[in-house]
Design an enzyme around this catalytic site. Structure first.
Site, PDB file in Angstrom:
ATOM      1  N   LYS A 131     -34.400  54.222  24.423  1.00 51.03           N
ATOM      2  CA  LYS A 131     -34.662  55.643  24.407  1.00 51.03           C
ATOM      3  C   LYS A 131     -35.498  56.108  25.604  1.00 51.03           C
ATOM      4  O   LYS A 131     -35.474  57.282  25.953  1.00 51.03           O
ATOM      5  CB  LYS A 131     -35.445  55.992  23.129  1.00 51.03           C
ATOM      6  CG  LYS A 131     -34.792  55.613  21.845  1.00 51.03           C
ATOM      7  CD  LYS A 131     -35.750  55.975  20.677  1.00 51.03           C
ATOM      8  CE  LYS A 131     -35.264  55.378  19.385  1.00 51.03           C
ATOM      9  NZ  LYS A 131     -36.271  55.563  18.297  1.00 51.03           N
ATOM     10  N   GLY A 132     -36.274  55.217  26.159  1.00 55.10           N
ATOM     11  CA  GLY A 132     -37.357  55.616  27.062  1.00 55.10           C
ATOM     12  C   GLY A 132     -36.975  56.472  28.244  1.00 55.10           C
ATOM     13  O   GLY A 132     -37.783  57.277  28.714  1.00 55.10           O
ATOM     14  N   GLU A 161     -34.145  54.119  34.389  1.00 57.42           N
ATOM     15  CA  GLU A 161     -35.021  53.463  33.421  1.00 57.42           C
ATOM     16  C   GLU A 161     -36.419  54.073  33.506  1.00 57.42           C
ATOM     17  O   GLU A 161     -36.832  54.526  34.582  1.00 57.42           O
ATOM     18  CB  GLU A 161     -35.047  51.950  33.745  1.00 57.42           C
ATOM     19  CG  GLU A 161     -35.959  51.094  32.926  1.00 57.42           C
ATOM     20  CD  GLU A 161     -35.630  51.058  31.447  1.00 57.42           C
ATOM     21  OE1 GLU A 161     -35.627  52.134  30.834  1.00 57.42           O
ATOM     22  OE2 GLU A 161     -35.426  49.955  30.909  1.00 57.42           O
ATOM     23  N   ASP A 162     -37.129  54.078  32.395  1.00 56.77           N
ATOM     24  CA  ASP A 162     -38.492  54.627  32.440  1.00 56.77           C
ATOM     25  C   ASP A 162     -39.475  53.643  33.079  1.00 56.77           C
ATOM     26  O   ASP A 162     -40.289  54.030  33.908  1.00 56.77           O
ATOM     27  CB  ASP A 162     -38.972  55.057  31.040  1.00 56.77           C
ATOM     28  CG  ASP A 162     -38.893  53.943  30.003  1.00 56.77           C
ATOM     29  OD1 ASP A 162     -38.248  52.918  30.274  1.00 56.77           O
ATOM     30  OD2 ASP A 162     -39.477  54.098  28.920  1.00 56.77           O
ATOM     31  N   ASP A 165     -40.843  46.230  33.327  1.00 58.95           N
ATOM     32  CA  ASP A 165     -42.039  45.490  32.934  1.00 58.95           C
ATOM     33  C   ASP A 165     -41.773  44.008  33.218  1.00 58.95           C
ATOM     34  O   ASP A 165     -41.957  43.540  34.341  1.00 58.95           O
ATOM     35  CB  ASP A 165     -42.297  45.790  31.447  1.00 58.95           C
ATOM     36  CG  ASP A 165     -43.627  45.273  30.965  1.00 58.95           C
ATOM     37  OD1 ASP A 165     -44.316  44.607  31.737  1.00 58.95           O
ATOM     38  OD2 ASP A 165     -43.974  45.510  29.802  1.00 58.95           O
ATOM     39  N   LYS A 206     -44.138  48.009  36.640  1.00 61.26           N
ATOM     40  CA  LYS A 206     -45.313  47.175  36.313  1.00 61.26           C
ATOM     41  C   LYS A 206     -45.054  45.799  36.890  1.00 61.26           C
ATOM     42  O   LYS A 206     -44.576  44.902  36.208  1.00 61.26           O
ATOM     43  CB  LYS A 206     -45.429  47.030  34.795  1.00 61.26           C
ATOM     44  CG  LYS A 206     -46.317  48.000  34.104  1.00 61.26           C
ATOM     45  CD  LYS A 206     -46.504  47.510  32.668  1.00 61.26           C
ATOM     46  CE  LYS A 206     -47.059  48.596  31.805  1.00 61.26           C
ATOM     47  NZ  LYS A 206     -47.175  48.160  30.406  1.00 61.26           N
ATOM     48  N   PHE A 262     -51.292  49.982  29.176  1.00 63.62           N
ATOM     49  CA  PHE A 262     -50.213  50.426  28.294  1.00 63.62           C
ATOM     50  C   PHE A 262     -50.061  51.926  28.448  1.00 63.62           C
ATOM     51  O   PHE A 262     -50.959  52.697  28.150  1.00 63.62           O
ATOM     52  CB  PHE A 262     -50.492  50.050  26.835  1.00 63.62           C
ATOM     53  CG  PHE A 262     -49.217  50.029  26.048  1.00 63.62           C
ATOM     54  CD1 PHE A 262     -48.454  48.875  25.971  1.00 63.62           C
ATOM     55  CD2 PHE A 262     -48.746  51.183  25.439  1.00 63.62           C
ATOM     56  CE1 PHE A 262     -47.244  48.871  25.294  1.00 63.62           C
ATOM     57  CE2 PHE A 262     -47.533  51.183  24.757  1.00 63.62           C
ATOM     58  CZ  PHE A 262     -46.787  50.024  24.684  1.00 63.62           C
ATOM     59  N   ASP A 294     -43.161  55.244  24.796  1.00 68.22           N
ATOM     60  CA  ASP A 294     -43.787  55.317  23.477  1.00 68.22           C
ATOM     61  C   ASP A 294     -44.780  54.198  23.233  1.00 68.22           C
ATOM     62  O   ASP A 294     -44.802  53.192  23.948  1.00 68.22           O
ATOM     63  CB  ASP A 294     -42.715  55.226  22.390  1.00 68.22           C
ATOM     64  CG  ASP A 294     -42.169  53.792  22.258  1.00 68.22           C
ATOM     65  OD1 ASP A 294     -41.794  53.203  23.297  1.00 68.22           O
ATOM     66  OD2 ASP A 294     -42.148  53.272  21.134  1.00 68.22           O
ATOM     67  N   ARG A 312     -43.887  59.801  22.931  1.00 68.26           N
ATOM     68  CA  ARG A 312     -42.822  59.991  23.935  1.00 68.26           C
ATOM     69  C   ARG A 312     -42.801  61.421  24.467  1.00 68.26           C
ATOM     70  O   ARG A 312     -42.377  61.682  25.585  1.00 68.26           O
ATOM     71  CB  ARG A 312     -41.447  59.728  23.312  1.00 68.26           C
ATOM     72  CG  ARG A 312     -41.137  58.292  23.018  1.00 68.26           C
ATOM     73  CD  ARG A 312     -39.640  58.136  22.737  1.00 68.26           C
ATOM     74  NE  ARG A 312     -39.335  56.950  21.987  1.00 68.26           N
ATOM     75  CZ  ARG A 312     -39.162  55.731  22.527  1.00 68.26           C
ATOM     76  NH1 ARG A 312     -39.281  55.560  23.823  1.00 68.26           N
ATOM     77  NH2 ARG A 312     -38.875  54.698  21.775  1.00 68.26           N
TER      78      ARG A 312
HETATM   79  C1  PRP Z   1     -39.057  49.471  27.064  1.00 73.00           C
HETATM   80  C2  PRP Z   1     -38.748  50.322  28.266  1.00 73.00           C
HETATM   81  C3  PRP Z   1     -37.737  49.502  29.018  1.00 73.00           C
HETATM   82  C4  PRP Z   1     -38.106  48.091  28.675  1.00 73.00           C
HETATM   83  C5  PRP Z   1     -38.813  47.466  29.831  1.00 73.00           C
HETATM   84  O1  PRP Z   1     -38.079  49.701  26.118  1.00 73.00           O
HETATM   85  O2  PRP Z   1     -38.234  51.573  27.887  1.00 73.00           O
HETATM   86  O3  PRP Z   1     -36.416  49.761  28.567  1.00 73.00           O
HETATM   87  O4  PRP Z   1     -38.985  48.138  27.529  1.00 73.00           O
HETATM   88  O5  PRP Z   1     -39.267  46.198  29.489  1.00 73.00           O
HETATM   89  P1  PRP Z   1     -38.878  44.850  30.209  1.00 73.00           P
HETATM   90  O6  PRP Z   1     -38.833  45.087  31.691  1.00 73.00           O
HETATM   91  O7  PRP Z   1     -40.010  43.951  29.800  1.00 73.00           O
HETATM   92  O8  PRP Z   1     -37.575  44.384  29.658  1.00 73.00           O
HETATM   93  P2  PRP Z   1     -38.295  49.412  24.581  1.00 73.00           P
HETATM   94  O9  PRP Z   1     -37.705  48.077  24.207  1.00 73.00           O
HETATM   95  O10 PRP Z   1     -39.736  49.605  24.218  1.00 73.00           O
HETATM   96  O11 PRP Z   1     -37.373  50.524  23.921  1.00 73.00           O
HETATM   97  P3  PRP Z   1     -37.438  52.119  24.112  1.00 73.00           P
HETATM   98  O12 PRP Z   1     -36.841  52.434  25.461  1.00 73.00           O
HETATM   99  O13 PRP Z   1     -36.615  52.624  22.990  1.00 73.00           O
HETATM  100  O14 PRP Z   1     -38.884  52.538  24.033  1.00 73.00           O
END
Ligand code: PRP
Length: 174
Positions: free
Chosen positions: A42-43, A98-99, A102, A130, A151, A158, A164
């Site tokens: 969703k992000g 992508e948001d 990480d 990050k 964070f 979120d 969000r």
């Molecule tokens: C979060 C964020 C990215 C992902 C990044 O999604 O939105 O999609 O984690 O993390 P990574 O680089 O460690 O893989 P999340 O799984 O929290 O779902 P969301 O987008 O619904 O919040």
């Protein structure tokens, strides 16, 4: 009731300016082409909505739903897809939006997944990067801001589905 203690890292006017800059760069890079922009739910939904409205090249949009498993601030390393794209991407120019990058596991998974369908090109635009938490050697092509290992919430991001909707990017205080 708002129980999260947080402080603003990037206010909405700073975000708006940076999104316009990113869109300008992307528009120049894809001049004369049509993009297929794929958002990761969703992000990414707020960033993607803002970004595509600043592009000067045409685009089509689609979405995937990916989640790196587990609640809270750390990922288990398992990426689960619950919604695939519905568009043919063969021979097309793809921009994944992508948001936050990480560990890099989500984007590594998605790029490999989409490459199987033989697009002409794939690039990634991430609003936040990050870098210190990488577990997969992933580099986004366009990055809004590089951040430390706090964070962050807001602008689509979120904390256990909260926050969000915030217009600013905020850091949760310990
Ligand atoms: C979060 C964020 C990215 C992902 C990044 O999604 O939105 O999609 O984690 O993390 P990574 O680089 O460690 O893989 P999340 O799984 O929290 O779902 P969301 O987008 O619904 O919040």
């Amino acid at each position: 009731m708002d129980i999260l203690q947080k402080e603003v890292l990037y206010p909405k006017d700073v975000i708006k300016k940076r999104v316009q800059e990113l869109a300008g760069t992307i528009s120049r890079d894809y001049e004369g082409k049509e993009l297929i922009v794929i958002g990761i739910l969703k992000g990414a939904f707020i960033f993607m909505a803002d970004l595509i409205r600043c592009l000067s090249v045409p685009c089509r949009v689609d979405f995937v739903r990916l989640a790196s498993y587990g609640e809270g601030p750390s990922s288990s390393g398992r990426v689960v897809m619950t919604k695939d794209i519905e568009t043919s991407i063969k021979d097309r120019d793809i921009l994944i939006v992508e948001d936050v990058v990480d560990t890099g596991l989500t984007l590594s998974f998605l790029v490999n997944w989409l490459k199987e369908r033989n697009p002409h090109s794939i690039k990634v635009c991430a609003f936040l990067d990050k870098r210190k938490r990488r577990r997969a050697p992933f580099e986004a092509d366009y990055v809004g801001f590089t951040i430390d290992d706090g964070f962050v919430v807001g602008y689509g991001l979120d904390f256990n589905e909260k926050a969000r909707f915030l217009p600013d990017i905020c850091v949760i205080k310990e």
